[in-house]
Design a protein around this motif. Structure first.
Motif, PDB file in Angstrom:
ATOM      1  N   THR A 209      46.386  42.679  52.834  1.00 58.35           N
ATOM      2  CA  THR A 209      46.784  41.391  52.284  1.00 58.35           C
ATOM      3  C   THR A 209      45.976  41.053  51.041  1.00 58.35           C
ATOM      4  O   THR A 209      46.496  40.436  50.113  1.00 58.35           O
ATOM      5  CB  THR A 209      46.639  40.261  53.318  1.00 58.35           C
ATOM      6  OG1 THR A 209      45.293  40.183  53.756  1.00 58.35           O
ATOM      7  CG2 THR A 209      47.555  40.470  54.491  1.00 58.35           C
ATOM      8  N   GLU A 210      44.727  41.474  51.010  1.00 63.51           N
ATOM      9  CA  GLU A 210      43.905  41.218  49.825  1.00 63.51           C
ATOM     10  C   GLU A 210      44.347  42.062  48.644  1.00 63.51           C
ATOM     11  O   GLU A 210      44.311  41.594  47.509  1.00 63.51           O
ATOM     12  CB  GLU A 210      42.439  41.478  50.136  1.00 63.51           C
ATOM     13  CG  GLU A 210      41.869  40.455  51.084  1.00 63.51           C
ATOM     14  CD  GLU A 210      40.518  40.847  51.621  1.00 63.51           C
ATOM     15  OE1 GLU A 210      39.957  41.850  51.158  1.00 63.51           O
ATOM     16  OE2 GLU A 210      40.038  40.137  52.515  1.00 63.51           O
ATOM     17  N   VAL A 211      44.783  43.271  48.891  1.00 60.47           N
ATOM     18  CA  VAL A 211      45.280  44.126  47.807  1.00 60.47           C
ATOM     19  C   VAL A 211      46.509  43.483  47.176  1.00 60.47           C
ATOM     20  O   VAL A 211      46.607  43.371  45.949  1.00 60.47           O
ATOM     21  CB  VAL A 211      45.619  45.547  48.324  1.00 60.47           C
ATOM     22  CG1 VAL A 211      46.299  46.367  47.260  1.00 60.47           C
ATOM     23  CG2 VAL A 211      44.365  46.247  48.810  1.00 60.47           C
ATOM     24  N   VAL A 212      47.433  43.027  48.017  1.00 61.75           N
ATOM     25  CA  VAL A 212      48.633  42.367  47.503  1.00 61.75           C
ATOM     26  C   VAL A 212      48.259  41.074  46.789  1.00 61.75           C
ATOM     27  O   VAL A 212      48.799  40.753  45.730  1.00 61.75           O
ATOM     28  CB  VAL A 212      49.646  42.108  48.645  1.00 61.75           C
ATOM     29  CG1 VAL A 212      50.834  41.314  48.157  1.00 61.75           C
ATOM     30  CG2 VAL A 212      50.098  43.418  49.262  1.00 61.75           C
ATOM     31  N   ALA A 213      47.304  40.321  47.351  1.00 65.31           N
ATOM     32  CA  ALA A 213      46.870  39.067  46.727  1.00 65.31           C
ATOM     33  C   ALA A 213      46.231  39.308  45.361  1.00 65.31           C
ATOM     34  O   ALA A 213      46.463  38.548  44.418  1.00 65.31           O
ATOM     35  CB  ALA A 213      45.886  38.349  47.644  1.00 65.31           C
ATOM     36  N   ILE A 214      45.447  40.364  45.238  1.00 62.16           N
ATOM     37  CA  ILE A 214      44.820  40.697  43.950  1.00 62.16           C
ATOM     38  C   ILE A 214      45.892  41.036  42.917  1.00 62.16           C
ATOM     39  O   ILE A 214      45.838  40.577  41.773  1.00 62.16           O
ATOM     40  CB  ILE A 214      43.819  41.857  44.116  1.00 62.16           C
ATOM     41  CG1 ILE A 214      42.606  41.399  44.929  1.00 62.16           C
ATOM     42  CG2 ILE A 214      43.362  42.401  42.767  1.00 62.16           C
ATOM     43  CD1 ILE A 214      41.714  42.526  45.403  1.00 62.16           C
TER      44      ILE A 214
ATOM     45  N   SER B  12      45.533  31.687  42.967  1.00 62.07           N
ATOM     46  CA  SER B  12      44.317  32.476  43.135  1.00 62.07           C
ATOM     47  C   SER B  12      44.469  33.488  44.270  1.00 62.07           C
ATOM     48  O   SER B  12      45.409  33.420  45.069  1.00 62.07           O
ATOM     49  CB  SER B  12      43.131  31.552  43.431  1.00 62.07           C
ATOM     50  OG  SER B  12      43.281  30.975  44.711  1.00 62.07           O
ATOM     51  N   ILE B  13      43.527  34.398  44.340  1.00 60.87           N
ATOM     52  CA  ILE B  13      43.523  35.404  45.406  1.00 60.87           C
ATOM     53  C   ILE B  13      43.423  34.723  46.762  1.00 60.87           C
ATOM     54  O   ILE B  13      44.148  35.056  47.697  1.00 60.87           O
ATOM     55  CB  ILE B  13      42.359  36.397  45.201  1.00 60.87           C
ATOM     56  CG1 ILE B  13      42.560  37.197  43.924  1.00 60.87           C
ATOM     57  CG2 ILE B  13      42.220  37.323  46.401  1.00 60.87           C
ATOM     58  CD1 ILE B  13      41.357  38.028  43.518  1.00 60.87           C
ATOM     59  N   GLY B  14      42.543  33.753  46.879  1.00 54.88           N
ATOM     60  CA  GLY B  14      42.380  33.042  48.141  1.00 54.88           C
ATOM     61  C   GLY B  14      43.625  32.294  48.570  1.00 54.88           C
ATOM     62  O   GLY B  14      43.939  32.228  49.765  1.00 54.88           O
ATOM     63  N   GLN B  15      44.352  31.738  47.614  1.00 52.80           N
ATOM     64  CA  GLN B  15      45.591  31.034  47.950  1.00 52.80           C
ATOM     65  C   GLN B  15      46.636  31.996  48.494  1.00 52.80           C
ATOM     66  O   GLN B  15      47.357  31.669  49.445  1.00 52.80           O
ATOM     67  CB  GLN B  15      46.120  30.278  46.745  1.00 52.80           C
ATOM     68  CG  GLN B  15      45.271  29.079  46.380  1.00 52.80           C
ATOM     69  CD  GLN B  15      45.679  28.454  45.071  1.00 52.80           C
ATOM     70  OE1 GLN B  15      46.160  29.124  44.165  1.00 52.80           O
ATOM     71  NE2 GLN B  15      45.472  27.149  44.951  1.00 52.80           N
ATOM     72  N   TYR B  16      46.723  33.172  47.913  1.00 51.77           N
ATOM     73  CA  TYR B  16      47.655  34.166  48.440  1.00 51.77           C
ATOM     74  C   TYR B  16      47.242  34.646  49.821  1.00 51.77           C
ATOM     75  O   TYR B  16      48.085  34.802  50.715  1.00 51.77           O
ATOM     76  CB  TYR B  16      47.782  35.364  47.495  1.00 51.77           C
ATOM     77  CG  TYR B  16      48.774  35.129  46.387  1.00 51.77           C
ATOM     78  CD1 TYR B  16      50.116  34.945  46.655  1.00 51.77           C
ATOM     79  CD2 TYR B  16      48.361  35.094  45.070  1.00 51.77           C
ATOM     80  CE1 TYR B  16      51.036  34.726  45.638  1.00 51.77           C
ATOM     81  CE2 TYR B  16      49.267  34.877  44.045  1.00 51.77           C
ATOM     82  CZ  TYR B  16      50.595  34.693  44.339  1.00 51.77           C
ATOM     83  OH  TYR B  16      51.498  34.477  43.332  1.00 51.77           O
TER      84      TYR B  16
ATOM     85  N   GLY C  79      47.035  38.360  39.532  1.00 49.45           N
ATOM     86  CA  GLY C  79      46.970  38.749  38.130  1.00 49.45           C
ATOM     87  C   GLY C  79      48.222  38.408  37.355  1.00 49.45           C
ATOM     88  O   GLY C  79      48.197  38.318  36.131  1.00 49.45           O
ATOM     89  N   ARG C  80      49.313  38.193  38.067  1.00 48.97           N
ATOM     90  CA  ARG C  80      50.598  37.927  37.414  1.00 48.97           C
ATOM     91  C   ARG C  80      51.047  36.476  37.521  1.00 48.97           C
ATOM     92  O   ARG C  80      52.033  36.100  36.894  1.00 48.97           O
ATOM     93  CB  ARG C  80      51.663  38.828  38.034  1.00 48.97           C
ATOM     94  CG  ARG C  80      51.397  40.289  37.783  1.00 48.97           C
ATOM     95  CD  ARG C  80      52.520  41.149  38.325  1.00 48.97           C
ATOM     96  NE  ARG C  80      52.309  42.527  37.967  1.00 48.97           N
ATOM     97  CZ  ARG C  80      51.910  43.466  38.806  1.00 48.97           C
ATOM     98  NH1 ARG C  80      51.662  43.164  40.057  1.00 48.97           N
ATOM     99  NH2 ARG C  80      51.741  44.697  38.394  1.00 48.97           N
TER     100      ARG C  80
END
Length: 76
Positions: free
Chosen positions: A16-21, A30-34, A25-26
């Protein structure tokens, strides 16, 4: 805070963090929100397995964790 430091140095803990990162970027989120959005759906489905009380406690924990993660990422 540890997850935020790991992300700052190019790592991740789970998928999930990989997808959030990649998504952060696009977009303007933020990463945390995702991560919180993904976990909302995961723990939302956990209501049927664990019960509403446990799911709400888990969501509250991740709410605090994603805010600390974003704070850590912004500070580096």
């Amino acid at each position: 805070m540890g997850v935020g430091i790991i992300i700052c140095f190019g790592g991740s803990i789970d998928g999930t963090e990989v997808v959030a990162i990649l998504l952060s970027g696009r977009t303007r989120f933020s990463i945390g929100q995702y991560v919180m959005l993904f976990n909302f759906f995961i723990f939302g489905s956990a209501i049927f397995v664990l019960g509403i009380k446990e799911a709400i406690y888990s969501l509250a924990t991740y709410f605090v964790a994603y805010n600390i993660m974003d704070l850590t990422i912004k500070s580096y």
